[in-house]
Design a protein around this motif. Structure first.
Motif, PDB file in Angstrom:
ATOM      1  N   PHE A  19       0.814  -1.213   0.000  1.00 44.47           N
ATOM      2  CA  PHE A  19       0.000   0.000   0.000  1.00 44.47           C
ATOM      3  C   PHE A  19       0.850   1.267   0.000  1.00 44.47           C
ATOM      4  O   PHE A  19       0.331   2.358  -0.198  1.00 44.47           O
ATOM      5  N   GLU A  20       2.159   1.106   0.213  1.00 48.57           N
ATOM      6  CA  GLU A  20       3.065   2.250   0.150  1.00 48.57           C
ATOM      7  C   GLU A  20       3.704   2.400  -1.221  1.00 48.57           C
ATOM      8  O   GLU A  20       4.376   3.398  -1.494  1.00 48.57           O
ATOM      9  N   VAL A  24       0.483   2.151  -6.433  1.00 46.29           N
ATOM     10  CA  VAL A  24      -0.742   1.846  -5.685  1.00 46.29           C
ATOM     11  C   VAL A  24      -1.273   3.102  -5.003  1.00 46.29           C
ATOM     12  O   VAL A  24      -2.489   3.351  -4.983  1.00 46.29           O
ATOM     13  N   ARG A  25      -0.369   3.902  -4.452  1.00 47.69           N
ATOM     14  CA  ARG A  25      -0.788   5.135  -3.764  1.00 47.69           C
ATOM     15  C   ARG A  25      -1.450   6.106  -4.732  1.00 47.69           C
ATOM     16  O   ARG A  25      -2.423   6.785  -4.374  1.00 47.69           O
ATOM     17  N   THR A  28      -4.980   4.772  -5.177  1.00 46.45           N
ATOM     18  CA  THR A  28      -5.845   4.944  -4.008  1.00 46.45           C
ATOM     19  C   THR A  28      -6.182   6.417  -3.776  1.00 46.45           C
ATOM     20  O   THR A  28      -7.262   6.741  -3.287  1.00 46.45           O
ATOM     21  N   ARG A  29      -5.262   7.302  -4.115  1.00 49.07           N
ATOM     22  CA  ARG A  29      -5.570   8.730  -4.004  1.00 49.07           C
ATOM     23  C   ARG A  29      -6.659   9.122  -4.996  1.00 49.07           C
ATOM     24  O   ARG A  29      -7.496   9.982  -4.709  1.00 49.07           O
ATOM     25  N   GLY A  32      -9.726   5.926  -4.024  1.00 52.21           N
ATOM     26  CA  GLY A  32     -10.023   5.456  -2.678  1.00 52.21           C
ATOM     27  C   GLY A  32      -9.651   3.996  -2.486  1.00 52.21           C
ATOM     28  O   GLY A  32      -8.961   3.383  -3.305  1.00 52.21           O
ATOM     29  N   ALA A  33     -10.160   3.394  -1.412  1.00 53.24           N
ATOM     30  CA  ALA A  33      -9.776   2.034  -1.032  1.00 53.24           C
ATOM     31  C   ALA A  33     -10.209   0.978  -2.037  1.00 53.24           C
ATOM     32  O   ALA A  33      -9.618  -0.104  -2.101  1.00 53.24           O
ATOM     33  N   ILE A  34     -11.255   1.276  -2.828  1.00 52.65           N
ATOM     34  CA  ILE A  34     -11.724   0.264  -3.785  1.00 52.65           C
ATOM     35  C   ILE A  34     -10.661  -0.063  -4.834  1.00 52.65           C
ATOM     36  O   ILE A  34     -10.662  -1.154  -5.401  1.00 52.65           O
ATOM     37  N   ALA A  36      -7.497  -0.590  -4.305  1.00 52.07           N
ATOM     38  CA  ALA A  36      -6.686  -1.689  -3.772  1.00 52.07           C
ATOM     39  C   ALA A  36      -7.427  -3.017  -3.897  1.00 52.07           C
ATOM     40  O   ALA A  36      -6.830  -4.054  -4.204  1.00 52.07           O
ATOM     41  N   SER A  37      -8.747  -2.989  -3.672  1.00 47.73           N
ATOM     42  CA  SER A  37      -9.547  -4.211  -3.800  1.00 47.73           C
ATOM     43  C   SER A  37      -9.496  -4.745  -5.227  1.00 47.73           C
ATOM     44  O   SER A  37      -9.370  -5.954  -5.446  1.00 47.73           O
TER      45      SER A  37
END
Length: 300
Positions: A19-20, A24-25, A28-29, A32-34, A36-37
């Motif tokens: 996640f870092e 990926v960041r 997610t920015r 959002g979290a979806i 990553a899913s």
């Protein structure tokens, strides 16, 4: 007859700094979290099925969106962004598409990356697999470090004569690949005919590739049977057929006929439910054998 070993792997290591990761960041920015899913789901699909790549088209997109309970447009945007930031290789993602399609975000090709491929083949090597087959059209890495485990006799391209690295042209990979041996069989032509006549669409370059690949993986009999089930449920999408094939592959041997087994089990289940309904009706009527026939399919 022993069950053929699937090319995929049962688990893969997920880095603790996943996640870092900058790519990926960025996703997610933006979403959002979806995001990553979606990424983790795609990685699981890649490693579980083919091991180092997966096909990406409209049907796969629709299936993934349905599986995650997300809108198709949202998933499309996330994957397009993942390709743009380099999480997946852009040339492979548009291997069967055009520049015009890419500009619209309509990728037709393969989702993979150098990191994914290295992870897969390293895992196979560490687990001491005796042989691993691969399709050299979709390689981004050299196979020299894995010469002891690859099965050059069954690969689409011999690993010693056609090593492909990340600097190579994806167009040359397609031209150098050999033709599928089943592409002219009468059974395969019958599968194509069923696909068209049952309303799944037309046989284009990509859909033909997918059908040939699934026919080789699961058998034409399985594909036809799964297609028949999908039609009976009014689900005329090949992604739905693939979901049935994947489930059968987890539960049965390729020599089995799961559609026949499940048809018998379905009749037994109906019979048990009918008997249970009879007992319930009898109990409610104070012991009198009175059956409610109103829901019986053969009642007039």
């Amino acid at each position: 007859m022993s069950r053929p070993r699937k090319p995929g792997i049962r688990y893969f290591p997920l880095d603790t700094d996943f996640f870092e990761n900058k790519k990926v960041r960025r996703l997610t920015r933006a979403f959002g979290a979806i995001a990553a899913s979606v990424l983790v789901n795609l990685l699981c699909t890649i490693y579980k099925d083919k091991g180092y790549y997966m096909r990406w088209d409209d049907e796969t997109l629709a299936f993934l969106a349905d599986e995650l309970g997300l809108k198709v447009g949202t998933v499309r945007e996330i994957v397009v962004k993942a390709i743009q930031v380099g999480f997946f290789d852009a040339n492979m993602a548009n291997l069967f598409g055009t520049d015009e399609m890419r500009s619209k975000g309509d990728y037709n090709g393969i989702l993979t990356s150098i990191a994914i491929q290295e992870q897969y083949f390293n895992t196979c090597k560490q687990s001491k697999r005796s042989e691993v087959c691969y399709d050299a059209r979709f390689l981004l890495i050299s196979m020299k470090p894995y010469e002891k485990i690859v099965n050059s006799g069954e690969n689409s391209i011999n690993s010693r004569e056609n090593e492909v690295n990340s600097g190579g042209s994806t167009q040359s990979k397609v031209k150098e690949s050999k033709e599928y041996t089943t592409s002219t069989s009468e059974e395969l032509k019958s599968l194509f005919k069923n696909y068209i006549e049952n309303g799944f669409g037309v046989i284009s370059g990509l859909s033909k590739e997918i059908l040939i690949d699934d026919a080789n993986t699961y058998s034409i009999a399985w594909c036809n049977a799964a297609m028949e089930i999908a039609v009976s449920r009014n689900k005329r999408m090949w992604a739905y057929v693939r979901a049935i094939l994947n489930r059968w592959n987890r539960q049965y041997n390729l020599s089995d006929k799961p559609w026949e087994v499940e048809a018998v089990e379905g009749r037994k289940k109906y019979s048990r439910q009918f008997k249970a309904d009879v007992v319930t009706t009898t109990d409610k009527s104070g012991g009198a054998s009175q059956i409610d026939w109103t829901n019986d399919p053969d009642h007039f």
